[in-house]
Design a protein around this motif. Structure first.
Motif, PDB file in Angstrom:
ATOM      1  N   ASN A 136      -0.917   0.920 -11.018  1.00 30.79           N
ATOM      2  CA  ASN A 136      -0.631   0.548  -9.631  1.00 30.79           C
ATOM      3  C   ASN A 136       0.728   1.029  -9.176  1.00 30.79           C
ATOM      4  O   ASN A 136       0.917   1.372  -8.018  1.00 30.79           O
ATOM      5  CB  ASN A 136      -0.718  -0.964  -9.453  1.00 30.79           C
ATOM      6  N   LYS A 143      -2.996   7.910  -4.163  1.00 37.39           N
ATOM      7  CA  LYS A 143      -4.092   7.773  -3.194  1.00 37.39           C
ATOM      8  C   LYS A 143      -5.443   7.675  -3.901  1.00 37.39           C
ATOM      9  O   LYS A 143      -6.322   6.930  -3.470  1.00 37.39           O
ATOM     10  CB  LYS A 143      -4.093   8.946  -2.215  1.00 37.39           C
ATOM     11  N   SER A 146      -5.647   4.268  -5.873  1.00 44.82           N
ATOM     12  CA  SER A 146      -5.926   3.133  -4.985  1.00 44.82           C
ATOM     13  C   SER A 146      -7.421   3.010  -4.681  1.00 44.82           C
ATOM     14  O   SER A 146      -7.918   1.902  -4.475  1.00 44.82           O
ATOM     15  CB  SER A 146      -5.112   3.237  -3.697  1.00 44.82           C
ATOM     16  N   LEU A 147      -8.155   4.111  -4.676  1.00 44.31           N
ATOM     17  CA  LEU A 147      -9.598   4.045  -4.435  1.00 44.31           C
ATOM     18  C   LEU A 147     -10.320   3.341  -5.584  1.00 44.31           C
ATOM     19  O   LEU A 147     -11.281   2.594  -5.360  1.00 44.31           O
ATOM     20  CB  LEU A 147     -10.172   5.431  -4.211  1.00 44.31           C
ATOM     21  N   MET A 149      -8.949   1.030  -7.406  1.00 47.57           N
ATOM     22  CA  MET A 149      -8.602  -0.376  -7.220  1.00 47.57           C
ATOM     23  C   MET A 149      -9.439  -0.989  -6.104  1.00 47.57           C
ATOM     24  O   MET A 149      -9.933  -2.106  -6.236  1.00 47.57           O
ATOM     25  CB  MET A 149      -7.110  -0.521  -6.917  1.00 47.57           C
ATOM     26  N   TYR A 150      -9.621  -0.270  -4.998  1.00 45.62           N
ATOM     27  CA  TYR A 150     -10.467  -0.772  -3.914  1.00 45.62           C
ATOM     28  C   TYR A 150     -11.905  -0.985  -4.389  1.00 45.62           C
ATOM     29  O   TYR A 150     -12.554  -1.960  -4.008  1.00 45.62           O
ATOM     30  CB  TYR A 150     -10.461   0.162  -2.711  1.00 45.62           C
ATOM     31  N   LEU A 153     -11.892  -4.215  -6.347  1.00 45.35           N
ATOM     32  CA  LEU A 153     -11.760  -5.371  -5.456  1.00 45.35           C
ATOM     33  C   LEU A 153     -13.041  -5.607  -4.661  1.00 45.35           C
ATOM     34  O   LEU A 153     -13.447  -6.753  -4.437  1.00 45.35           O
ATOM     35  CB  LEU A 153     -10.563  -5.189  -4.530  1.00 45.35           C
ATOM     36  N   TYR A 154     -13.693  -4.536  -4.238  1.00 40.83           N
ATOM     37  CA  TYR A 154     -14.970  -4.670  -3.543  1.00 40.83           C
ATOM     38  C   TYR A 154     -15.986  -5.368  -4.436  1.00 40.83           C
ATOM     39  O   TYR A 154     -16.706  -6.276  -4.007  1.00 40.83           O
ATOM     40  CB  TYR A 154     -15.482  -3.295  -3.098  1.00 40.83           C
ATOM     41  N   ASP A 158     -16.524  -8.675  -2.404  1.00 36.05           N
ATOM     42  CA  ASP A 158     -17.401  -8.463  -1.259  1.00 36.05           C
ATOM     43  C   ASP A 158     -18.838  -8.059  -1.583  1.00 36.05           C
ATOM     44  O   ASP A 158     -19.724  -8.284  -0.768  1.00 36.05           O
ATOM     45  CB  ASP A 158     -16.802  -7.392  -0.341  1.00 36.05           C
TER      46      ASP A 158
END
Length: 173
Positions: A136, A143, A146-147, A149-150, A153-154, A158
């Motif tokens: 991190n 960049k 971070s994808l 990590m996203y 997190l998704y 979500d």
């Protein structure tokens, strides 16, 4: 199949387990240093994972990852080459590091953990020698990192098709 389980020491942090079409799995988790790690459930003969179109959620998510990386890939340090993502673990020097390769065809996504220099003698649990680290802070390619990590997190927050479990499977082929 994707599963998540609540971390014992945290109130709101989950670990993710992704199981391929052959019943093999790898885990995603955020360690105490807040870096994201992917690690195969077993080290020996378990470095290749396959997802076809019958694995609808996994196939869609990893295809989306390709599309997102295409938009932000670093031109000086690219990880995307055609239909292959090649991410070098960020916790070791590049020449010694493990590599994550994600390949896609029209009907198959493969994820392979390729071991670099063997550091298992330094690990309490040898399977951790096969891990991939997404840093991190201090990432070589922030960049792209971070994808990943996203994506994690998704899956933990979500994605409605992720099953919540008390423990992950450990008996694998």
């Amino acid at each position: 199949m994707i599963k998540k389980k609540l971390r014992v020491e945290c109130d709101d942090r989950y670990d993710i387990q992704i199981i391929d079409r052959n019943g093999k799995s790898f885990q995603m988790y955020i360690a105490g240093n807040l870096d994201l790690y992917w690690i195969p459930a077993k080290r020996k003969n378990n470095g290749l994972f396959e997802f076809d179109k019958t694995n609808k959620t996994e196939f869609r998510i990893f295809n989306k990852l390709f599309d997102l990386i295409k938009d932000v890939d670093d031109r000086f340090y690219p990880v995307l080459n055609g239909d292959t993502i090649r991410f070098i673990s960020e916790d070791r020097p590049e020449e010694d590091a493990n590599i994550l390769e994600i390949k896609r065809t029209d009907d198959l996504i493969t994820i392979e953990f390729i071991e670099g220099v063997d550091h298992s003698e330094f690990c309490i649990m040898p399977r951790y020698a096969s891990h991939i680290c997404f840093c991190n802070s201090g990432s070589r390619i922030p960049k792209v990192e971070s994808l990943f990590m996203y994506l994690f997190l998704y899956l933990t927050r979500d994605c409605k098709s992720v099953e919540i479990v008390d423990s992950f499977i450990t008996n694998q082929p």
